[in-house]
Design an enzyme around this catalytic site. Structure first.
Site, PDB file in Angstrom:
ATOM      1  CE  LYS A  48      -0.214   2.069   3.407  1.00 45.79           C
ATOM      2  NZ  LYS A  48      -0.222   2.707   4.638  1.00 45.79           N
ATOM      3  N   PRO A 102       9.366  -4.964   3.026  1.00 44.99           N
ATOM      4  CG  PRO A 102      10.005  -2.809   2.563  1.00 44.99           C
ATOM      5  CD  PRO A 102       9.529  -3.855   1.701  1.00 44.99           C
ATOM      6  CB  ALA A 132       8.423  -1.288  10.881  1.00 43.42           C
ATOM      7  CB  ILE A 190       4.586   0.025   2.047  1.00 43.05           C
ATOM      8  CG1 ILE A 190       5.598  -1.104   2.460  1.00 43.05           C
ATOM      9  CG2 ILE A 190       5.231   0.909   1.222  1.00 43.05           C
ATOM     10  CD1 ILE A 190       6.468  -1.681   1.481  1.00 43.05           C
ATOM     11  N   GLY A 217       2.585  -3.611   4.977  1.00 43.13           N
ATOM     12  CA  GLY A 217       2.828  -5.016   4.482  1.00 43.13           C
ATOM     13  C   GLY A 217       2.184  -5.930   5.627  1.00 43.13           C
ATOM     14  N   GLY A 218       2.112  -5.982   6.950  1.00 38.43           N
ATOM     15  CA  GLY A 218       1.528  -6.759   7.683  1.00 38.43           C
ATOM     16  C   GLY A 218       0.285  -6.704   7.583  1.00 38.43           C
ATOM     17  CG  ASP A 220      -2.651   0.992   6.782  1.00 37.29           C
ATOM     18  OD1 ASP A 220      -3.363   2.077   6.830  1.00 37.29           O
ATOM     19  OD2 ASP A 220      -1.289   1.143   7.142  1.00 37.29           O
TER      20      ASP A 220
END
EC number: 2.7.1.148
Length: 296
Positions: free
Chosen positions: A13, A98, A100, A103, A105-106, A140
């Protein structure tokens, strides 16, 4: 119901713009953000029917931390609380983004888990129970559930679709994690306090129409800002190095930080300029994570 393995992408994102409208009395922050999704992603696979578990692999696996705290499992358990006899299974996460990094990721991984669980249980991806599980998993996750360009408002749970074209872009992360809570702490808003720029948010112009060009969109995005950029620079000054490196690239049209950092992006007019810019960065900063592609 499917019995074979199911797989889905968890796309990065990117916040093209990010205004912090203010901090609510409950401590959460109201936002206004234009969000796009990149053509780089993690990949999540679900083996339905097995005992709930998660295995991480790929180049970013070592950065995922304790598997028990992973948002994939949190999202699954939250959906199981809302769907009786939910059929879950064994997840395998091929981690490339990557962590933290600003974007999502988690969050993208958790959203992919919910989409896979919906498929495994013959649920619609926009089933209210799936959407509620996304909201409770993390701020998010709701925007990552559809992974389509939109204006995100509120605490991240109100999404208005945008006709965003494919934008050539370079994304860069210096491989330095930045905690979102530290950046918001550095922003320093008190509960109930509005942020500077609230009038701009309320009077903001509409975004380009469905047939607008890439150039029109770059101009529109360039008029925006990321209110978390300044506090992120206080938390991790290397963000400034990334922004300066992007701004100096030949052919760059604009550059900005995504989310709470440290990932930054630059927009270009063509794929050729994007690839050339990425090569310049890779030569100068071999330790950075660099992706040349597009946002849409």
């Amino acid at each position: 119901m499917p019995t074979t393995a199911l797989s889905d992408q968890a796309r990065a994102k990117v916040n093209l713009t990010l205004r912090v409208v203010g901090r609510r009395v409950d401590g959460y922050h109201d936002l206004e953000s234009v969000v796009a999704f990149a053509d780089c992603a993690d990949r999540l696979t679900l083996h339905p029917g097995a005992e709930l578990s998660l295995v991480t692999s790929g180049p970013g696996a070592q950065d995922c931390g304790d598997t028990a705290d992973n948002l994939v499992l949190k999202a699954t358990r939250l959906l199981a609380e809302r769907v009786p006899k939910l059929r879950s299974g064994a997840f395998v996460l091929d981690k490339h983004l990557p962590v933290a990094a600003g974007i999502g990721g988690g969050s993208a991984d958790a959203a992919a888990a919910l989409r896979l669980l919906a498929r495994a249980n013959d649920l619609a991806a926009d089933d209210p129970r799936v959407v509620e599980a996304a909201r409770l998993t993390g701020a998010d996750v709701p925007v990552c559930l559809p992974s389509r360009p939109c204006v995100m408002t509120g605490v991240g749970d109100t999404l208005t679709p945008l006709p965003l074209p494919r934008l050539p872009a370079v994304m860069v992360n210096p491989r330095v994690p930045v905690a979102t809570k530290d950046v918001f702490k550095a922003l320093g808003l008190r509960a109930g306090q509005l942020n500077v720029g609230i009038v701009d948010v309320l009077k903001s112009k509409g975004w380009p129409a469905v047939d607008a060009s890439v150039a029109d969109w770059i101009v529109a995005v360039r008029r925006g800002t990321n209110d978390l950029e300044a506090p992120a620079l206080k938390v991790e000054p290397i963000v400034g190095d990334v922004l300066r490196a992007l701004a100096a690239l030949p052919g760059v049209r604009m550059s900005r930080m995504s989310g709470s950092g440290a990932t930054c992006f630059a927009l270009f007019a063509s794929d050729e300029d994007t690839k050339a810019g990425a090569e310049v960065l890779r030569a100068a900063h071999p330790g950075w994570w660099i992706h040349a592609g597009s946002l849409s």
